[in-house]
Write an enzyme that holds these catalytic residues in place. Sequence first.
Site, PDB file in Angstrom:
ATOM      1  CE1 TYR A 147       0.644   0.816   4.564  1.00  0.00           C
ATOM      2  CE2 TYR A 147       0.632  -1.575   4.301  1.00  0.00           C
ATOM      3  CZ  TYR A 147       0.946  -0.449   5.039  1.00  0.00           C
ATOM      4  OH  TYR A 147       1.559  -0.591   6.255  1.00  0.00           O
ATOM      5  CG  HIS A 194       5.249   1.965   2.155  1.00  0.00           C
ATOM      6  ND1 HIS A 194       3.884   1.848   2.256  1.00  0.00           N
ATOM      7  CD2 HIS A 194       5.673   2.381   3.364  1.00  0.00           C
ATOM      8  CE1 HIS A 194       3.518   2.182   3.486  1.00  0.00           C
ATOM      9  NE2 HIS A 194       4.585   2.505   4.172  1.00  0.00           N
TER      10      HIS A 194
END
Length: 219
Positions: A147, A194
Amino acid sequence: VLFSLFPDKDHYSDASPSRCRTCAVVGNSGNLIGSHYGALIDSQDFVIRMNEGPTKGFEQDVGSKTTHRVIYPESAVDMDETTHLILLPFKILDLQWLISIFTTRHIDLTYTYVKPSIKADRNKVMILHPAFMKYIYESWLQSNGGYPSTGFISLIFALHICDEVSVFGFGPTKDGVWHHYFDDFSSDSNGGPHDGGSEGEVISQLHQKHRITTYKGWE
Ligand code: C5P
């Protein structure tokens, strides 16, 4: 409860030919150390900071003004009177926590300890729509990585509400070190949930196309 506790109004949908809102998006990178960007950052209309990123003791390099601070429960800190709290709701419990810090103060655990209350103005609370977070992930990162990072979400948010976006405190130092300006916590650009590579690529493309101005902290 959510809607009775917090302001329910349209924010910043005032784009027009005459508006020129300037924004500084300030990440937490160690490349801010010694940068002397403080005055430049404070001269922007909005100064958007994130997570724990402090100003006290770092004013010369990061400035002292904070109009918005983007957080999630696990990264929350006290806000000053002028700061809008922007919550990134990653899970239902995050919304429950937001209610709890202004009411019962009973939530102190998510997947880790969280502050049961923080100093913040209830009338300056904003919640980023989960659909906007999904849109960032899909449209701006082609669903790469687990994400998007707080910093990347903040930057794309700024791109939508500001007319000029200046970006500070993103990426490594001149020596290739990824750490915070306020502690030694070091993270690899591609470690964690990430995709730092994809995010960095998008940020450098936006800079090349003059949609944002990125200040690296060194030349
Ligand atoms: O570490 P933290 O998530 O609090 O940092 C906020 C944001 O600043 C990150 O999401 C990232 O986008 C940016 N950052 C960076 N380089 C660093 C540290 C943080 O780009 N060395």
